[in-house]
Design a protein around this motif. Structure first.
Motif, PDB file in Angstrom:
ATOM      1  N   MET A 119       0.766  -1.051  -0.016  1.00 37.61           N
ATOM      2  CA  MET A 119       0.052  -0.082   0.146  1.00 37.61           C
ATOM      3  C   MET A 119       0.748   1.281   0.096  1.00 37.61           C
ATOM      4  N   THR A 120       2.156   1.269   0.385  1.00 36.36           N
ATOM      5  CA  THR A 120       2.999   2.222   0.105  1.00 36.36           C
ATOM      6  C   THR A 120       3.136   2.878  -1.259  1.00 36.36           C
ATOM      7  N   PHE A 121       2.802   1.925  -2.064  1.00 35.48           N
ATOM      8  CA  PHE A 121       2.737   2.216  -3.430  1.00 35.48           C
ATOM      9  C   PHE A 121       1.383   2.397  -4.079  1.00 35.48           C
ATOM     10  N   LEU A 122       0.374   1.409  -3.788  1.00 34.48           N
ATOM     11  CA  LEU A 122      -0.856   1.395  -4.367  1.00 34.48           C
ATOM     12  C   LEU A 122      -2.020   2.518  -3.918  1.00 34.48           C
ATOM     13  N   LYS A 123      -1.594   2.997  -2.736  1.00 37.88           N
ATOM     14  CA  LYS A 123      -2.360   4.087  -2.135  1.00 37.88           C
ATOM     15  C   LYS A 123      -2.702   5.180  -3.134  1.00 37.88           C
ATOM     16  N   PRO A 124      -3.762   5.883  -3.082  1.00 33.90           N
ATOM     17  CA  PRO A 124      -4.287   6.889  -4.277  1.00 33.90           C
ATOM     18  C   PRO A 124      -3.310   7.984  -4.323  1.00 33.90           C
ATOM     19  N   GLU A 125      -2.636   8.794  -3.067  1.00 25.05           N
ATOM     20  CA  GLU A 125      -1.856   9.782  -3.133  1.00 25.05           C
ATOM     21  C   GLU A 125      -0.511   9.390  -3.984  1.00 25.05           C
ATOM     22  N   VAL A 126      -0.158   8.075  -3.962  1.00 26.18           N
ATOM     23  CA  VAL A 126       1.022   7.823  -4.745  1.00 26.18           C
ATOM     24  C   VAL A 126       0.524   7.461  -6.338  1.00 26.18           C
ATOM     25  N   LEU A 127      -0.541   6.832  -6.692  1.00 28.56           N
ATOM     26  CA  LEU A 127      -1.115   6.137  -7.771  1.00 28.56           C
ATOM     27  C   LEU A 127      -1.371   7.705  -8.493  1.00 28.56           C
ATOM     28  N   LYS A 128      -1.874   8.739  -7.924  1.00 26.92           N
ATOM     29  CA  LYS A 128      -2.271   9.986  -8.719  1.00 26.92           C
ATOM     30  C   LYS A 128      -0.876  10.330  -9.608  1.00 26.92           C
ATOM     31  N   GLN A 129       0.133  10.069  -9.116  1.00 28.79           N
ATOM     32  CA  GLN A 129       1.457  10.316 -10.032  1.00 28.79           C
ATOM     33  C   GLN A 129       1.605   9.639 -11.272  1.00 28.79           C
ATOM     34  N   ARG A 153      17.384  -2.825  -9.907  1.00 29.57           N
ATOM     35  CA  ARG A 153      17.152  -1.774  -9.185  1.00 29.57           C
ATOM     36  C   ARG A 153      17.671  -1.452  -8.002  1.00 29.57           C
ATOM     37  N   ARG A 154      18.222  -2.537  -7.246  1.00 27.37           N
ATOM     38  CA  ARG A 154      18.824  -2.407  -6.102  1.00 27.37           C
ATOM     39  C   ARG A 154      20.220  -1.520  -6.490  1.00 27.37           C
ATOM     40  N   SER A 155      20.880  -2.085  -7.353  1.00 29.48           N
ATOM     41  CA  SER A 155      22.217  -1.325  -7.819  1.00 29.48           C
ATOM     42  C   SER A 155      22.145  -0.037  -7.948  1.00 29.48           C
ATOM     43  N   GLY A 156      20.888   0.614  -8.398  1.00 32.97           N
ATOM     44  CA  GLY A 156      20.984   1.996  -8.976  1.00 32.97           C
ATOM     45  C   GLY A 156      19.603   2.583  -8.329  1.00 32.97           C
ATOM     46  N   ARG A 157      18.717   2.073  -7.152  1.00 38.58           N
ATOM     47  CA  ARG A 157      17.829   2.726  -6.743  1.00 38.58           C
ATOM     48  C   ARG A 157      17.657   4.154  -6.309  1.00 38.58           C
ATOM     49  N   HIS A 158      19.112   4.560  -5.679  1.00 39.83           N
ATOM     50  CA  HIS A 158      19.190   5.916  -5.031  1.00 39.83           C
ATOM     51  C   HIS A 158      18.990   6.961  -6.151  1.00 39.83           C
ATOM     52  N   GLU A 159      19.264   6.391  -7.221  1.00 32.34           N
ATOM     53  CA  GLU A 159      19.312   7.622  -8.403  1.00 32.34           C
ATOM     54  C   GLU A 159      18.088   7.777  -9.046  1.00 32.34           C
ATOM     55  N   ALA A 160      16.824   7.281  -8.649  1.00 34.34           N
ATOM     56  CA  ALA A 160      15.607   7.227  -9.015  1.00 34.34           C
ATOM     57  C   ALA A 160      14.517   7.589  -7.950  1.00 34.34           C
ATOM     58  N   ASN A 161      13.390   7.962  -8.495  1.00 35.45           N
ATOM     59  CA  ASN A 161      12.316   8.315  -7.711  1.00 35.45           C
ATOM     60  C   ASN A 161      11.559   6.927  -6.844  1.00 35.45           C
ATOM     61  N   THR A 162      11.537   7.222  -5.537  1.00 34.13           N
ATOM     62  CA  THR A 162      11.327   5.957  -4.685  1.00 34.13           C
ATOM     63  C   THR A 162      10.084   5.209  -5.498  1.00 34.13           C
ATOM     64  N   TYR A 163       9.049   6.282  -5.704  1.00 29.92           N
ATOM     65  CA  TYR A 163       7.814   5.402  -6.190  1.00 29.92           C
ATOM     66  C   TYR A 163       7.721   5.422  -7.670  1.00 29.92           C
ATOM     67  N   GLN A 164       8.854   5.524  -8.383  1.00 26.19           N
ATOM     68  CA  GLN A 164       8.629   5.336 -10.048  1.00 26.19           C
ATOM     69  C   GLN A 164       8.104   4.043 -10.184  1.00 26.19           C
ATOM     70  N   ASP A 165       8.219   3.042  -9.505  1.00 25.74           N
ATOM     71  CA  ASP A 165       7.668   1.648  -9.950  1.00 25.74           C
ATOM     72  C   ASP A 165       7.803   0.873  -8.629  1.00 25.74           C
ATOM     73  N   LEU A 166       6.956  -0.395  -8.413  1.00 29.08           N
ATOM     74  CA  LEU A 166       6.565  -0.759  -7.219  1.00 29.08           C
ATOM     75  C   LEU A 166       7.819  -1.417  -6.566  1.00 29.08           C
TER      76      LEU A 166
END
Length: 477
Positions: A131-141, A238-251
């Protein structure tokens, strides 16, 4: 003295057997009615035949008429209790005496740490992470990203065509949306390979669990293993480069960020894999089936079709050329979503649901022994005329005031603490797809045979071929 010792020893040996038989007889008198049938197989083949002949609802109704609202049988290798009705739905979605242990094909193919299998604190933790990703306030993006996927789909597969086959195209669309939102996986060879293996995986979810060469179950297990390896590869990337991207870019990035922060919703890599697999299956099937059957119904319902077109054209007129849909636009699609909810009432993608008893438990005046399977035909309340008057009539206005529907009677997305975490995700992709569909195309059904079967989800005859006429170009509003 010898005879006394002999009879005493015999009594000591036979007493446990006598007590066991007595307990078994008492328990059997408290069990629900109905025969268990042939061990392991029981009524499995009968149910599967009914599903594929699209007589599953009648199978349920006949059983309920013969044995009442609760009965016992054997399904997919397990002694099972069949239940239905509002009380049964509440029991399934809220009882602490049940866990979500699925039939062997489901748990083997989708993994034992998938959300459907979990109960208690584990279920809350994994659900909370998702739900940290699937909640409405995130899915709006993500509305814009889904909009782009939908446009690309219609441009590639519908534009310029005279006829299309709906179901495979809707599965293609929903799978591509999931690839973009769950993995950040772009169009190309990797996606195409993924979808082929995924389709092999889901084929065996409802099958006799015989892991023998050339069986459907065996093919699905092999495909599931390949899917797991592919998801693991994406996790490592994703783990090797996750700090370079938006946390909510994908699940996956969202779940990995929880690992990095040592959050209470931390998931292991295996839990991430199993969660992704179950979301893929649920999202792919539910949304593609919903869209397919909406298209099927609207072809022969000019009243509902016109109301949806009117609502969507008003939104289209408010947009400039090439402007993407927004969350605010979706909030205006009230009638379209009510039509979608009504479609889920009449043709629910999920046929029924399974649970497993954690202990001896009573329901409806009967005993369900520990370890037995509970098989709930939750959707039977959708056809109950005391809840939904004229249940065969398609009427989106039933959902104008959802608070008037008794609790645990409409379970299109589950209910209570078990309501589907992907509800908002499904709503967004359904509404965006319907917007471009009704504002860009008109259609009519091909042929006279537009029935469907279940295997285990509803599948229209020949995939629902339709004739289409383009009324606007996709590039412009």
């Amino acid at each position: 003295m010898y005879y006394f010792a002999f009879f005493f020893t015999l009594l000591v040996c036979l007493l446990p057997i006598f007590l066991f038989l007595k307990k078994t007889r008492i328990l059997s008198n408290r069990l629900p009615p109905g025969p268990l049938g042939i061990p392991f197989i029981g009524q499995s083949l009968s149910l599967l035949r009914a599903m594929r002949a699209n007589t599953g609802e009648k199978w349920f109704e006949d059983r309920a008429e013969k044995y009442g609202p609760i009965s016992k049988l054997t399904l997919f290798g397990n002694p099972t209790v069949f239940i239905h009705g509002q009380a049964a739905n509440k029991f399934i979605f809220t009882s602490g005496g049940l866990n979500n242990k699925q039939p062997k094909p489901v748990s083997t193919i989708l993994g034992e740490r998938n959300l459907m299998e979990l109960s208690g604190e584990d279920h809350k933790r994994v659900r909370g992470a998702l739900m940290t990703f699937l909640k409405p306030e995130v899915l709006k993006q993500s509305v814009g990203k889904i909009d782009q996927e939908v446009r690309e789909h219609f441009e590639a597969y519908w534009q310029g065509k005279d006829t299309v086959t709906v179901m495979p195209l809707m599965k293609n669309l929903t799978f591509n949306i999931m690839c973009a939102l769950l993995f950040g996986l772009e169009q190309g060879e990797k996606r195409e390979k993924f979808v082929k293996i995924f389709e092999q995986m889901v084929e065996g979810l409802w099958s006799i669990p015989l892991n023998l060469p050339f069986t459907r179950f065996n093919r699905s297990i092999q495909a599931s293993s390949r899917i797991q390896n592919m998801i693991m590869d994406i996790i490592h990337e994703r783990r090797s480069g996750r700090h370079e991207a938006n946390t909510y870019q994908d699940l996956i990035l969202s779940l990995l960020s929880l690992q990095a922060s040592d959050n209470a919703t931390f998931l292991s890599d295996q839990e991430i894999v199993d969660s992704i697999r179950i979301i893929m299956v649920a999202g792919h099937d539910t949304s593609s089936i919903l869209l397919t059957f909406l298209i099927r119904h609207l072809a022969n319902d000019p009243v509902v079709y016109s109301a949806i077109v009117k609502e969507q054209e008003e939104i289209a007129k408010s947009k400039t050329s090439g402007e993407l849909l927004t969350w605010e636009d979706l909030t205006k699609m009230k009638y379209t979503w009510r039509a979608a909810l009504e479609m889920l009432r009449i043709v629910p993608p999920a046929f029924a649901m399974f649970r497993r008893t954690l202990r001896d438990i009573e329901f409806g005046g009967y005993l369900i022994p520990k370890g037995w399977q509970v098989f709930s035909a939750a959707n039977m309340t959708h056809r109950d005329e005391s809840i939904f008057p004229e249940p065969s009539k398609f009427d989106p206005n039933r959902f104008e005031n959802q608070a008037s529907i008794p609790p645990y009677c409409y379970v299109g997305f589950g209910a209570g603490p078990r309501i589907c975490p992907g509800y908002e995700f499904a709503r967004i992709e359904t509404l965006v797809a319907m917007h471009y569909l009704v504002t860009r195309f008109k259609w009519k059904l091909c042929g006279n045979n537009n029935n469907y079967k279940r295997d285990p989800t509803p599948i229209p005859t020949q995939g629902l071929p339709i004739q289409i006429e383009q009324i606007n170009k996709l590039q412009n509003h």
